[in-house]
Design a protein around this motif. Structure first.
Motif, PDB file in Angstrom:
ATOM      1  N   GLU A  86      12.102 -11.859  64.480  1.00  0.00           N
ATOM      2  CA  GLU A  86      12.128 -10.888  65.592  1.00  0.00           C
ATOM      3  C   GLU A  86      10.864 -10.036  65.609  1.00  0.00           C
ATOM      4  O   GLU A  86      10.326  -9.711  66.676  1.00  0.00           O
ATOM      5  CB  GLU A  86      13.370 -10.004  65.476  1.00  0.00           C
ATOM      6  CG  GLU A  86      14.675 -10.728  65.789  1.00  0.00           C
ATOM      7  CD  GLU A  86      15.897  -9.937  65.359  1.00  0.00           C
ATOM      8  OE1 GLU A  86      15.738  -8.746  64.987  1.00  0.00           O
ATOM      9  OE2 GLU A  86      16.999 -10.502  65.373  1.00  0.00           O
ATOM     10  N   LYS A 120       8.064 -12.171  67.038  1.00  0.00           N
ATOM     11  CA  LYS A 120       8.203 -12.316  68.491  1.00  0.00           C
ATOM     12  C   LYS A 120       7.833 -11.034  69.232  1.00  0.00           C
ATOM     13  O   LYS A 120       7.313 -11.085  70.351  1.00  0.00           O
ATOM     14  CB  LYS A 120       9.635 -12.736  68.845  1.00  0.00           C
ATOM     15  CG  LYS A 120       9.966 -14.168  68.445  1.00  0.00           C
ATOM     16  CD  LYS A 120      11.405 -14.523  68.807  1.00  0.00           C
ATOM     17  CE  LYS A 120      11.723 -15.974  68.480  1.00  0.00           C
ATOM     18  NZ  LYS A 120      13.122 -16.318  68.788  1.00  0.00           N
ATOM     19  N   SER A 121       8.103  -9.883  68.608  1.00  0.00           N
ATOM     20  CA  SER A 121       7.793  -8.602  69.254  1.00  0.00           C
ATOM     21  C   SER A 121       6.313  -8.231  69.109  1.00  0.00           C
ATOM     22  O   SER A 121       5.845  -7.269  69.713  1.00  0.00           O
ATOM     23  CB  SER A 121       8.656  -7.492  68.655  1.00  0.00           C
ATOM     24  OG  SER A 121       8.278  -7.222  67.314  1.00  0.00           O
ATOM     25  N   VAL A 140       1.834 -13.921  63.555  1.00  0.00           N
ATOM     26  CA  VAL A 140       2.601 -15.137  63.291  1.00  0.00           C
ATOM     27  C   VAL A 140       2.078 -15.877  62.075  1.00  0.00           C
ATOM     28  O   VAL A 140       2.835 -16.576  61.385  1.00  0.00           O
ATOM     29  CB  VAL A 140       2.607 -16.054  64.544  1.00  0.00           C
ATOM     30  CG1 VAL A 140       1.212 -16.633  64.803  1.00  0.00           C
ATOM     31  CG2 VAL A 140       3.621 -17.176  64.400  1.00  0.00           C
ATOM     32  N   LEU A 182       7.523 -21.153  67.702  1.00  0.00           N
ATOM     33  CA  LEU A 182       6.780 -20.427  66.665  1.00  0.00           C
ATOM     34  C   LEU A 182       6.098 -21.388  65.707  1.00  0.00           C
ATOM     35  O   LEU A 182       4.988 -21.132  65.240  1.00  0.00           O
ATOM     36  CB  LEU A 182       7.723 -19.510  65.878  1.00  0.00           C
ATOM     37  CG  LEU A 182       8.169 -18.213  66.555  1.00  0.00           C
ATOM     38  CD1 LEU A 182       9.088 -17.437  65.623  1.00  0.00           C
ATOM     39  CD2 LEU A 182       6.973 -17.355  66.945  1.00  0.00           C
TER      40      LEU A 182
END
Length: 287
Positions: A61, A64-65, A70, A101
């Motif tokens: 999470e 993704k935010s 990554v 991802l």
């Protein structure tokens, strides 16, 4: 930090409860992610996969935010372990959700090989053909370095997916590569599909020739030989050679070495074309 360095799970859990009682916005995002990661690792050590998934998902999470990169070490570690859990549990939906991802990061090389093989196998098992072609676009260079016979297996899944998605040219090109790699079950399946694609494109003579080559010279597998004979029968019907087609189909039905699915398909063609049906001797005697 000391508890994490010593991998003391009891202390990590005790201190994390106090840590999260404070406003965590005061702390560095990477530090927070590291704590989630360690809690996930501790849960794994205790065989608590449910809690482990929950903690690693918190890291996901944050990725993704945009809170953490990554390709940060904590991101790759958490994603890798989450993928391992879902592969082991065959959670295809979760794996598909995470694949976006995966495409953005660099997995450890040894795990990357394992991941793409098992991921494609699961996708094929669940008929996720679009996802297979997406994975191929992302991992074609990696797939091309995989050793035999697994490489041929994966290329078969990819070629089959393109065929199912009505992309015959891409499918034909990939099926054509398989028998250059191996002479096993997937080679026989590829030879059959090459004949089928030619048939679907209206090249019946070429299709018949390829099907005959599989039967006479290809790897001997009753499933693929049976399907090649079925295809030849369809070609004969299309050419108006009903007597020959009828004889061929009945010979398939009588041959109990063929899988039941193949024999049923032969019966269905006879019914559809209203050709006389000859039952195998044992079935005829029962009736």
């Amino acid at each position: 930090t000391e508890a994490i360095a010593s991998a003391n799970c009891t202390k990590i859990k005790q201190l994390s409860d106090k840590f999260f009682s404070i406003k965590t916005s005061k702390f560095d995002s990477i530090l927070i992610a590291e704590i989630y990661k360690e809690l996930g690792t501790c849960a794994l050590k205790e065989n608590d996969t449910s809690s482990s998934i929950s903690w690693f998902n918190k890291v996901i999470e944050m990725i993704k935010s945009g809170s953490i990169p990554v390709n940060a070490e904590v991101s790759t570690y958490s994603l890798t372990n989450l993928l391992k859990i879902h592969l082991n549990k065959k959670n295809i939906t979760s794996l598909i959700e995470l694949h976006g991802l995966v495409e953005q990061t660099t997995l450890p090389q040894e795990f990357a090989f394992y991941y793409i093989v098992e991921y494609l196998r699961l996708l094929y098992k669940h008929n996720k053909y679009e996802e297979i072609t997406k994975a191929y676009h992302s991992y074609a260079p990696l797939i091309n370095t995989i050793e035999e016979p697994v490489k041929a297996e994966l290329i078969y899944y990819i070629a089959y997916s393109y065929h199912t998605l009505n992309e015959p040219d891409s499918s034909y090109a990939l099926f054509s590569e398989i028998c250059k790699l191996t002479n096993n079950y997937y080679c026989a399946g590829a030879q059959y599909h090459l004949a089928l694609i030619k048939f679907e494109k209206g090249s019946t003579d070429e299709a018949e020739q390829l099907a005959q080559q599989l039967i006479e010279n290809g790897p001997s597998y009753t499933k693929w030989n049976g399907k090649a004979l079925i295809l030849i029968a369809r070609i004969l019907i299309q050419k108006g050679n009903y007597t020959e087609a009828h004889s061929l189909l009945n010979s398939i039905i009588e041959n109990t070495t063929f899988p039941e699915q193949i024999r049923d398909e032969a019966k269905k063609i006879i019914e559809e074309t209203q050709l006389p049906l000859k039952l195998p001797r044992e079935e005829a005697s029962i009736k």
